[in-house]
Write an enzyme that holds these catalytic residues in place. Structure first.
Site, mmCIF file in Angstrom:
data_model
loop_
_atom_site.group_PDB
_atom_site.id
_atom_site.type_symbol
_atom_site.label_atom_id
_atom_site.label_comp_id
_atom_site.label_asym_id
_atom_site.label_seq_id
_atom_site.Cartn_x
_atom_site.Cartn_y
_atom_site.Cartn_z
ATOM 1 C CE LYS A 1 -4.278 1.640 2.155
ATOM 2 N NZ LYS A 1 -5.297 1.354 3.178
ATOM 3 C CD GLU B 1 -19.135 -4.326 8.351
ATOM 4 O OE1 GLU B 1 -18.496 -3.448 7.743
ATOM 5 O OE2 GLU B 1 -19.282 -5.492 7.913
ATOM 6 N NE ARG C 1 -21.545 -4.814 4.301
ATOM 7 C CZ ARG C 1 -20.438 -5.267 3.722
ATOM 8 N NH1 ARG C 1 -19.261 -5.002 4.247
ATOM 9 N NH2 ARG C 1 -20.499 -6.006 2.635
#
Length: 633
Positions: free
Chosen positions: A282, A368, A396
């Site tokens: 990243k 979640e 969610r």
């Protein structure tokens, strides 16, 4: 700031142009694409580190596959900025996140190359599987490729789709872009397992080289195949993906565009479900982002020569900071407090809590549903968990909130950040529906603070209820009310009158209060800070209805089913007939823009409230100036 030139990138309007280049030119294309991304995002701001990590992969995918006929589905749209640049949006990339500009995530109506709308993570494999099934059903020779990364493999949805895909054996490719990061560093056993795969590259090389030199029908081939099945499960955790029915390849260097192209060309000719594991970094190519990927996940405009610099200007206290401070203070008082986050440590203000109370901090990854049920399990055993979650991500876990927490009346506190209008990330991240979907759930207490201090006191109140509770607060800072260190529980289900007026009464839920107060003088209106969406202060609603000629409800939530709807229902149940205007967010998805722009668009900034309230009064033919008969309340 030096402006670089892009001789090859400037020749590419769409991926078909890219495919006209020679393979040996692709490294230069990748270099130019990375430089262009750094130059453009440093000017406009936006998601930064993830896109830098997918430059070579993006070039290779569009070079090998016949896009847009072949479908590329990006997971976690942070990765897709290079994709946007190569698919006809290069000259508009600096408009990203701005009102009327490019969306920050792939969106079907923006480009035919955006095959699936993205915002929440871990959807790519399921969507690509659906596309592969549809193509087979219609007899279309089309490839479906899911690119999953930035921690999205930690979510159950990804494995549900892998499990189903392996059974159906569709012609599809899953690319795992492993960079050890979501927004924060990845967590969980899966991350450790993938690290073992990376460390086992020697095994993969021996395996592939052995297969090349052995005849498939030889006794040695048969022996090695049996040995591999017994051994690799102990040595190589990539067995997981192969046991799910996917042909596993990798890991390979995700920044070697030549190797990526060669590998993808081989895979393109293979049938059935394939799983390609690539390793990227990243922030690749911009040293500050490589060294601090959390800081450079998303950025405001900056000078790339200097990097993101700290601002010396004093910053107002945000609601997120208020929550983070309260969490630490409350944990010192209550040893039973446990804090849970689905991969949003920084965004939810939990960095300091993690440092001070590491054994009471649980980052479950992008999961979640698990976060909420984990909290329910803790609550069953006498703990008092706090789930810090964005409003849009709580959607969610709605079933878990209902079935595992509320139905069992467990003491779980939901600290709901980014409620209401969020802004530049667009409708996928807007928290505009939580009051509506929470209000209908039995046993829930729902609070909406009007300022920073009220947020702290509501968090304390919810934590002491011994029942499910939610405090929902917006992104950013409040009106600047000083936060009191002492914590006091608010009377549950009780609002307060902030300004007494005549004729018209505003019933305000949460953050719009300061804007309503700024226009109330001109209308000589009463202003009530309702505080609680559930239970609603029925005595205050009755009192305001009986002493005023019209009511206006205001909330930073969709009008449909929201707090104002609760007021309407209460008035109807009490048999009170009075003109009511419900102000809130529209029954439509608002596109991206600044929070201020979207509030103005919805008509719930100060100017919009003034305009709509005045029009309401005029439509009623004006309001009498005298008070109605005061009830006994």
């Amino acid at each position: 700031m030096t402006t670089k030139t892009f001789p090859l990138l400037d020749q590419i309007t769409v991926p078909a142009d890219l495919r006209q280049l020679a393979p040996e030119q692709l490294r230069q294309v990748a270099d130019e694409l990375r430089d262009y991304l750094i130059q453009s995002v440093s000017r406009s701001g936006g998601h930064f580190g993830s896109g830098l990590g997918t430059v070579e992969l993006t070039v290779a995918l569009h070079y090998v596959f016949n896009t847009p006929h072949d479908r590329i589905v990006w997971d976690v749209g942070h990765q897709a900025y290079p994709h946007k640049i190569l698919t006809g949006r290069k000259d508009r990339i600096e408009t990203i996140k701005k009102k009327g500009g490019l969306t920050p995530f792939p969106k079907r109506c923006e480009s035919e190359y955006d095959t699936f709308g993205v915002g929440h993570s871990s959807t790519s494999i399921g969507a690509a599987l659906g596309m592969a099934i549809a193509a087979a059903r219609q007899g279309i020779d089309r490839k479906a490729i899911a690119v999953i990364g930035d921690g999205a493999m930690t979510a159950g949805m990804a494995f549900e789709a892998l499990n189903h895909g392996g059974e159906l054996a569709p012609d599809m490719l899953v690319i795992l872009n492993e960079n050890e990061m979501s927004i924060s560093p990845n967590v969980g056993y899966l991350t450790k397992m993938l690290a073992k795969i990376v460390s086992g590259r020697f095994y993969n090389r021996v395996r592939e080289q052995s297969k090349r030199i052995m005849r498939r029908d030889s006794w040695l081939w048969r022996f090695m195949s049996r040995w591999e099945e017994h051994t690799k499960g102990m040595v190589m955790p990539n067995t997981l993906f192969e046991e799910l029915g996917f042909h596993y390849l990798g890991p390979i260097d995700g920044h070697d565009v030549d190797q990526l192209v060669r590998t993808l060309q081989v895979i393109k000719g293979m049938k059935g479900p394939k799983f390609l594991h690539i390793i990227t970094k990243k922030g690749k190519g911009y040293k500050p982002a490589e060294e601090d990927p959390v800081k450079y996940h998303a950025v405001s405009p900056f000078d790339p020569q200097k990097g993101v610099q700290p601002s010396n200007a004093p910053k107002p206290v945000t609601y997120t900071q208020v929550f983070g401070d309260w969490l630490c203070d409350m944990a010192r008082i209550n040893k039973k407090l446990m804090a849970i986050t689905p991969a949003m440590r920084e965004g939810s203000g939990m960095v300091e809590f993690h440092k001070q109370f590491p054994k009471r901090y649980f980052d479950v990854g992008i999961a979640e549903q698990h976060a909420v049920t984990l909290a329910a399990g803790m609550a069953c055993e006498g703990m008092q968990p706090v789930v810090a979650i964005y409003s849009t991500f709580l959607q969610r876990a709605y079933d878990q909130l209902i079935h595992d927490v509320a139905l069992q009346n467990l003491p779980v506190l939901f600290a709901i950040d980014r409620a209401g209008v969020v802004g530049p990330d667009g409708p996928t991240h807007a928290g505009s529906m939580d009051l509506s979907f929470l209000r209908c759930v039995p046993n829930m207490t729902i609070m909406a603070p009007a300022d920073e201090n009220e947020c702290r006191q509501m968090l304390y109140t919810g934590h002491t209820l011994n029942a499910p509770a939610a405090v929902r607060y917006p992104r950013g800072s409040g009106p600047g009310v000083p936060v009191q260190k002492d914590m006091q529980a608010l009377p549950v289900g009780k609002g307060e009158i902030r300004r007494q007026g005549n004729g018209l009464a505003f019933l305000v839920f949460g953050s719009p209060l300061s804007d309503v107060l700024s226009v109330a003088d001109g209308l000589d209106a009463t202003v009530a800070n309702m505080r609680f969406v559930k239970p609603l202060d029925l005595e205050l609603v009755r009192h305001l209805a009986e002493t005023h000629h019209a009511l206006v409800t205001v909330e930073d939530n969709v009008v449909a089913g929201g707090a104002g709807s609760g007021v309407n229902e209460a008035l109807h149940a009490m048999g009170i007939q009075i003109p009511v205007l419900n102000l809130g967010l529209p029954d439509a998805y608002q596109e991206h823009g600044s929070r201020e722009e979207l509030l103005a668009e919805a008509g719930i900034d100060a100017a919009g409230i003034q305009k709509q309230a005045s029009a309401f009064i005029n439509a009623l033919g004006g309001l009498p100036t005298e008070l109605k008969k005061v009830s006994g309340v």
